[in-house]
Design a protein around this motif. Structure first.
Motif, PDB file in Angstrom:
ATOM      1  N   ARG A   7       0.822  -1.205   0.000  1.00 51.64           N
ATOM      2  CA  ARG A   7       0.000   0.000   0.000  1.00 51.64           C
ATOM      3  C   ARG A   7       0.867   1.270   0.000  1.00 51.64           C
ATOM      4  NH1 ARG A   7      -5.321  -1.159   1.271  1.00 51.64           N
ATOM      5  NH2 ARG A   7      -5.692  -3.292   1.960  1.00 51.64           N
ATOM      6  N   ALA A   8       1.981   1.213   0.745  1.00 53.18           N
ATOM      7  CA  ALA A   8       2.878   2.391   0.729  1.00 53.18           C
ATOM      8  C   ALA A   8       3.415   2.646  -0.673  1.00 53.18           C
ATOM      9  CB  ALA A   8       4.014   2.182   1.730  1.00 53.18           C
ATOM     10  N   HIS A   9       3.872   1.602  -1.373  1.00 52.12           N
ATOM     11  CA  HIS A   9       4.348   1.757  -2.765  1.00 52.12           C
ATOM     12  C   HIS A   9       3.223   2.248  -3.669  1.00 52.12           C
ATOM     13  CE1 HIS A   9       8.423   0.329  -2.353  1.00 52.12           C
ATOM     14  NE2 HIS A   9       8.009  -0.820  -1.726  1.00 52.12           N
ATOM     15  N   ARG A  10       2.004   1.754  -3.445  1.00 52.12           N
ATOM     16  CA  ARG A  10       0.913   2.193  -4.310  1.00 52.12           C
ATOM     17  C   ARG A  10       0.607   3.675  -4.098  1.00 52.12           C
ATOM     18  NH1 ARG A  10      -3.201  -1.858  -3.715  1.00 52.12           N
ATOM     19  NH2 ARG A  10      -3.881  -0.777  -1.831  1.00 52.12           N
ATOM     20  N   ILE A  11       0.670   4.120  -2.813  1.00 48.34           N
ATOM     21  CA  ILE A  11       0.445   5.561  -2.570  1.00 48.34           C
ATOM     22  C   ILE A  11       1.533   6.391  -3.262  1.00 48.34           C
ATOM     23  CG2 ILE A  11       0.458   7.321  -0.763  1.00 48.34           C
ATOM     24  CD1 ILE A  11      -0.840   5.207   1.085  1.00 48.34           C
ATOM     25  N   ASP A  12       2.781   5.884  -3.167  1.00 50.86           N
ATOM     26  CA  ASP A  12       3.891   6.601  -3.812  1.00 50.86           C
ATOM     27  C   ASP A  12       3.682   6.653  -5.320  1.00 50.86           C
ATOM     28  OD1 ASP A  12       6.372   7.937  -3.894  1.00 50.86           O
ATOM     29  OD2 ASP A  12       7.408   6.042  -4.356  1.00 50.86           O
TER      30      ASP A  12
ATOM     31  N   LEU B 275      -5.565   6.102   2.008  1.00 52.01           N
ATOM     32  CA  LEU B 275      -4.967   6.357   3.310  1.00 52.01           C
ATOM     33  C   LEU B 275      -5.812   5.726   4.430  1.00 52.01           C
ATOM     34  CD1 LEU B 275      -3.817  10.076   2.904  1.00 52.01           C
ATOM     35  CD2 LEU B 275      -2.399   8.038   2.868  1.00 52.01           C
ATOM     36  N   ASP B 276      -7.139   5.848   4.270  1.00 54.69           N
ATOM     37  CA  ASP B 276      -7.999   5.231   5.284  1.00 54.69           C
ATOM     38  C   ASP B 276      -7.796   3.723   5.339  1.00 54.69           C
ATOM     39  OD1 ASP B 276      -8.995   7.689   5.935  1.00 54.69           O
ATOM     40  OD2 ASP B 276     -10.800   7.502   4.690  1.00 54.69           O
ATOM     41  N   ASP B 277      -7.711   3.069   4.182  1.00 58.54           N
ATOM     42  CA  ASP B 277      -7.466   1.611   4.169  1.00 58.54           C
ATOM     43  C   ASP B 277      -6.129   1.283   4.796  1.00 58.54           C
ATOM     44  OD1 ASP B 277      -9.886   1.146   3.003  1.00 58.54           O
ATOM     45  OD2 ASP B 277      -9.102   0.990   0.942  1.00 58.54           O
ATOM     46  N   PHE B 278      -5.107   2.106   4.501  1.00 55.35           N
ATOM     47  CA  PHE B 278      -3.774   1.868   5.049  1.00 55.35           C
ATOM     48  C   PHE B 278      -3.816   1.943   6.569  1.00 55.35           C
ATOM     49  CE2 PHE B 278       0.440   2.969   6.440  1.00 55.35           C
ATOM     50  CZ  PHE B 278       1.275   2.201   5.653  1.00 55.35           C
ATOM     51  N   GLU B 279      -4.433   3.015   7.101  1.00 54.65           N
ATOM     52  CA  GLU B 279      -4.456   3.182   8.545  1.00 54.65           C
ATOM     53  C   GLU B 279      -5.340   2.112   9.217  1.00 54.65           C
ATOM     54  OE1 GLU B 279      -5.504   7.148   9.437  1.00 54.65           O
ATOM     55  OE2 GLU B 279      -3.461   7.918   9.042  1.00 54.65           O
ATOM     56  N   ARG B 280      -6.416   1.664   8.515  1.00 54.86           N
ATOM     57  CA  ARG B 280      -7.242   0.593   9.082  1.00 54.86           C
ATOM     58  C   ARG B 280      -6.420  -0.679   9.252  1.00 54.86           C
ATOM     59  NH1 ARG B 280      -9.417  -3.492   6.852  1.00 54.86           N
ATOM     60  NH2 ARG B 280      -9.049  -2.682   4.744  1.00 54.86           N
TER      61      ARG B 280
ATOM     62  N   LEU C  79       1.079  13.724   3.445  1.00 61.36           N
ATOM     63  CA  LEU C  79      -0.073  13.347   2.631  1.00 61.36           C
ATOM     64  C   LEU C  79      -1.280  14.221   2.958  1.00 61.36           C
ATOM     65  CD1 LEU C  79       0.253   9.453   2.807  1.00 61.36           C
ATOM     66  CD2 LEU C  79       0.854  10.964   0.911  1.00 61.36           C
ATOM     67  N   ASP C  80      -1.394  14.644   4.231  1.00 59.80           N
ATOM     68  CA  ASP C  80      -2.503  15.536   4.580  1.00 59.80           C
ATOM     69  C   ASP C  80      -2.360  16.867   3.864  1.00 59.80           C
ATOM     70  OD1 ASP C  80      -3.714  13.652   6.201  1.00 59.80           O
ATOM     71  OD2 ASP C  80      -2.777  14.377   8.062  1.00 59.80           O
ATOM     72  N   ALA C  81      -1.098  17.327   3.769  1.00 58.50           N
ATOM     73  CA  ALA C  81      -0.872  18.591   3.057  1.00 58.50           C
ATOM     74  C   ALA C  81      -1.235  18.460   1.590  1.00 58.50           C
ATOM     75  CB  ALA C  81       0.588  19.026   3.220  1.00 58.50           C
ATOM     76  N   ILE C  82      -0.934  17.337   1.004  1.00 59.66           N
ATOM     77  CA  ILE C  82      -1.283  17.112  -0.404  1.00 59.66           C
ATOM     78  C   ILE C  82      -2.784  17.075  -0.566  1.00 59.66           C
ATOM     79  CG2 ILE C  82      -1.148  15.434  -2.288  1.00 59.66           C
ATOM     80  CD1 ILE C  82       1.643  14.729  -1.308  1.00 59.66           C
TER      81      ILE C  82
ATOM     82  N   PHE D 148       6.128   6.398  13.034  1.00 57.11           N
ATOM     83  CA  PHE D 148       6.796   6.960  11.840  1.00 57.11           C
ATOM     84  C   PHE D 148       5.756   7.380  10.807  1.00 57.11           C
ATOM     85  CE2 PHE D 148       8.956   6.859   7.775  1.00 57.11           C
ATOM     86  CZ  PHE D 148      10.163   7.500   8.047  1.00 57.11           C
ATOM     87  N   TRP D 149       4.788   6.546  10.613  1.00 54.48           N
ATOM     88  CA  TRP D 149       3.707   6.889   9.659  1.00 54.48           C
ATOM     89  C   TRP D 149       2.963   8.128  10.138  1.00 54.48           C
ATOM     90  CZ3 TRP D 149       1.539   5.918   5.060  1.00 54.48           C
ATOM     91  CH2 TRP D 149       0.207   6.289   4.843  1.00 54.48           C
ATOM     92  N   LYS D 150       2.691   8.172  11.410  1.00 57.83           N
ATOM     93  CA  LYS D 150       1.889   9.266  11.932  1.00 57.83           C
ATOM     94  C   LYS D 150       2.645  10.598  11.892  1.00 57.83           C
ATOM     95  CE  LYS D 150      -0.744  10.531  16.073  1.00 57.83           C
ATOM     96  NZ  LYS D 150      -1.135  10.113  17.432  1.00 57.83           N
TER      97      LYS D 150
END
Length: 648
Positions: free
Chosen positions: A53-58, A83-88, A129-132, A120-122
């Motif tokens: 998921r991290a690679h897919r977001i990138d 992002l919601d799926d990642f954090e879930r 990502l929130d800024a984006i 680290f993610w947080k």
């Protein structure tokens, strides 16, 4: 009874429970470890999906930057969902989920590494990502994309390290599970061997020992014994088998002696039966009381080898035992003990208690109160009661000059013989009383008949003699001749009455021939008179006893005598009907009859004859009835019912 802890059931139940608990624990641990491994595998998958998921977001950010974001809002929306799926997934990895199941391993610092990744993610990735998401413009993406790419690579590296740790932990736990399964297999094999050994020691071997012991016993090896291997049920069986073997060995060893003893016992019983049969047969023979006692003593004295014997009968009025019969006693002894009080010495005690006693004369005894036996030289004396029912009739003694012991069976035999003698004496007395009573009754009947026939005739002739004397004194020959004729007629009638009585009392019914006797009486009546007679016999049944048939014949003869004297009949009919219910005899004449209320002399004479017949009927248990009226003849009816019991 065995203690509960030593019983075979307790041992088997205990060891099975132990194996059950061990197996249940091993299976439970295996299932728990499998469940944990399943959760660890799910955690590895989710952690690996975080890398993806991290690679897919990138990649989404790089593609969006390359395409200059024709639709920034749609991009922001897709990024937010990603992002919601990642954090879930990250939150579920941190918390775990027993329902899936999903668990991160607790070893090698993996929970701490997962928390560090989440932090680290947080702190590093999520703010970018929130800024984006707030300004999804192409220029904004270009300025942050390079920095984000380096941050994501660092994040993915950290996730990869955690996944590797999880995989190593999973592999280690898998090895443990495999080892546990191998151990469980080994435990099953070992448990099976232990159970086999356990049952062999506690069940199979004791059973085999018992089987071997029984086979040896079947081959008459009474020395066979089985080892007692444990203090349980089989131990008790083994001990019981050994006790049985010892008992059988003892029985087998004394078998010959037992056979000899049983044979001797049977011979003794046969001897007793022979004695009882011999003496019983003698006592059933007709004899008087002295003869019974004499023959009884001869047989008993010879049977027991006594030197002398005596029989004493009890005088119930004086309560004395009177010496009646003796064998082998000297004169002085007879004189000394001719009469004993019922309370004196062993004889009186035997009579008082109605039992048997055996005493040794030389030994002091409370029963031997007199010294006659000691003076006579006897050493052993037995005194046995002579009884009939519960009544003591006397005692009999056996005298021994040697020390002859009498066993309990001998005393019991003596008591039985005393009972037989008592019954025989009582039967003799009853028979004598019966004969005396029968003679007395017959004499009474004869006296009444003599009184009512001949005595009255003699009284009539006495009166006629007086009249004759008076006529002679007055010298009246005609009256004297008339009186003399009356005397001649009275003498003839008395003569006929005497002949009739003699004929009646000499007549006896031959065995099973009542009909012929009645027929002979009717023929004699027809020969002596002009009366026509008729006899009718019906039915068949078992014959009556001689006494009953004789009394029936006397009743018929008396009825025919009344017909001859008083009825003035032309014919008489006698009917005899036999059956299972009994005997019925009727005598019917066609004479003048009579009135029972008539009190004339002739009527009284006829009534006396009827009374005699009625008494005879009562004597044999019959029913007697007379039916008569003036001018219609008379019927005499005798019913003798036969008593019997119905058999069901």
């Amino acid at each position: 009874m065995l203690p509960a802890r030593n019983s075979l059931a307790t041992k088997i139940t205990g060891i099975l429970l132990v194996f059950f608990v061990v197996a249940l624990t091993a299976i439970g641990l295996t299932l728990f470890m499998s469940w944990q491994l399943q959760g660890a595998a799910a955690a590895i998958n989710d952690a690996g999906s975080l890398r993806m998921r991290a690679h897919r977001i990138d990649q989404m950010l790089w593609r969006a930057n390359a395409s200059s974001l024709a639709e920034p809002l749609a991009f922001a929306d897709r990024l937010r969902r990603e992002l919601d799926d990642f954090e879930r997934v990250l939150d579920e990895l941190r918390r775990g989920d027993p329902q899936r199941p999903l668990f991160i391993p607790k070893d090698a610092g993996i929970p701490r590494d997962v928390e560090r990744i989440a932090q680290f993610w947080k702190t590093r990735i999520r703010p970018v990502l929130d800024a984006i998401l707030l300004e999804p413009e192409p220029g904004r993406l270009t300025s942050n994309l390079v920095e984000f790419d380096h941050t994501v690579k660092s994040f993915v590296t950290g996730v990869n390290d955690v996944v590797l740790k999880m995989e190593r932990s999973y592999a280690r736990n898998t090895d443990i599970l495999r080892a546990s399964q191998v151990s469980l297999i080994a435990l099953a094999v070992i448990g099976t061997l232990v159970l086999i050994r356990f049952f062999f020691v506690l069940v199979i071997r004791p059973v085999s020992e018992l089987q071997d012991g029984m086979k040896r016993m079947e081959q008459d090896d009474f020395n066979a014994r089985v080892p007692v291997l444990a203090s349980d049920e089989f131990g008790e069986l083994s001990e019981g088998f050994n006790r049985m073997a010892v008992h059988l060995q003892g029985l087998y060893g004394t078998l010959e002696e037992r056979v000899v003893a049983k044979t001797q016992s049977l011979a003794e019983k046969n001897r007793e039966l022979e004695i009882l049969y011999s003496i019983g047969a003698f006592l059933r023979e007709p004899n008087d009381v002295d003869g019974l006692c004499q023959g009884f003593l001869e047989r008993v004295q010879a049977t027991f080898g006594a030197r002398a014997s005596s029989a004493r009968l009890l005088d119930h009025n004086s309560h004395n035992l009177c010496l009646t019969v003796q064998l082998g006693l000297d004169e002085s002894f007879i004189i000394r003990e001719a009469v004993l009080d019922c309370g004196d010495c062993v004889c009186g005690e035997a009579a008082r208690r109605g039992s048997s006693f055996v005493c040794e004369v030389d030994r002091p005894s409370a029963l031997l109160t007199l010294g006659g036996c000691r003076l006579a030289g006897f050493r052993v004396v037995s005194a046995t009661a002579i009884t009939a029912g519960k009544q003591t009739l006397g005692i009999y003694n056996l005298y021994f000059t040697d020390m002859r012991p009498l066993s309990e069976s001998d005393q019991l035999l003596l008591e039985t013989l005393g009972q037989q003698l008592g019954i025989a004496i009582e039967n003799q007395r009853l028979q004598a009383s019966g004969r005396e009573l029968a003679v007395s009754e017959e004499r009474n009947l004869l006296a009444r008949e003599l009184h009512d026939s001949i005595a009255q005739g003699l009284a009539f002739m006495n009166l006629q003699v007086q009249m004759l004397e008076d006529a002679l004194d007055r010298d009246e020959p005609r009256e004297a001749r008339d009186t003399l004729a009356m005397l001649r007629q009275g003498v003839q009638e008395s003569y006929d009455d005497v002949r009739e009585l003699l004929v009646h009392f000499r007549t006896r019914v031959e065995k099973q021939d009542l009909g012929m006797a009645i027929g002979a009486t009717l023929r004699r009546l027809a020969d002596q008179t002009s009366i026509a007679t008729d006899l009718k016999i019906e039915g068949d049944a078992a014959p009556l006893d001689a006494e009953s048939e004789t009394q029936i014949l006397y009743i018929v003869q008396e009825a025919l005598s009344n017909v001859r004297k008083h009825a003035n009949a032309r014919s008489v009919k006698v009917a005899v009907r036999r059956g299972v219910e009994g005997l019925v005899v009727t005598v019917r004449d066609d004479g003048v009859g009579f009135d029972e209320a008539d009190r004339s002399a002739a009527a009284r004479e006829a009534h006396i004859g009827l009374q005699i017949m009625r008494e005879r009927a009562v004597r044999i248990g019959g029913k007697f009835a007379v039916s008569s009226s003036p001018g219609n003849g008379t019927e005499v009816r005798l019913e003798l019912p036969r008593l019997y019991k119905e058999i069901h």
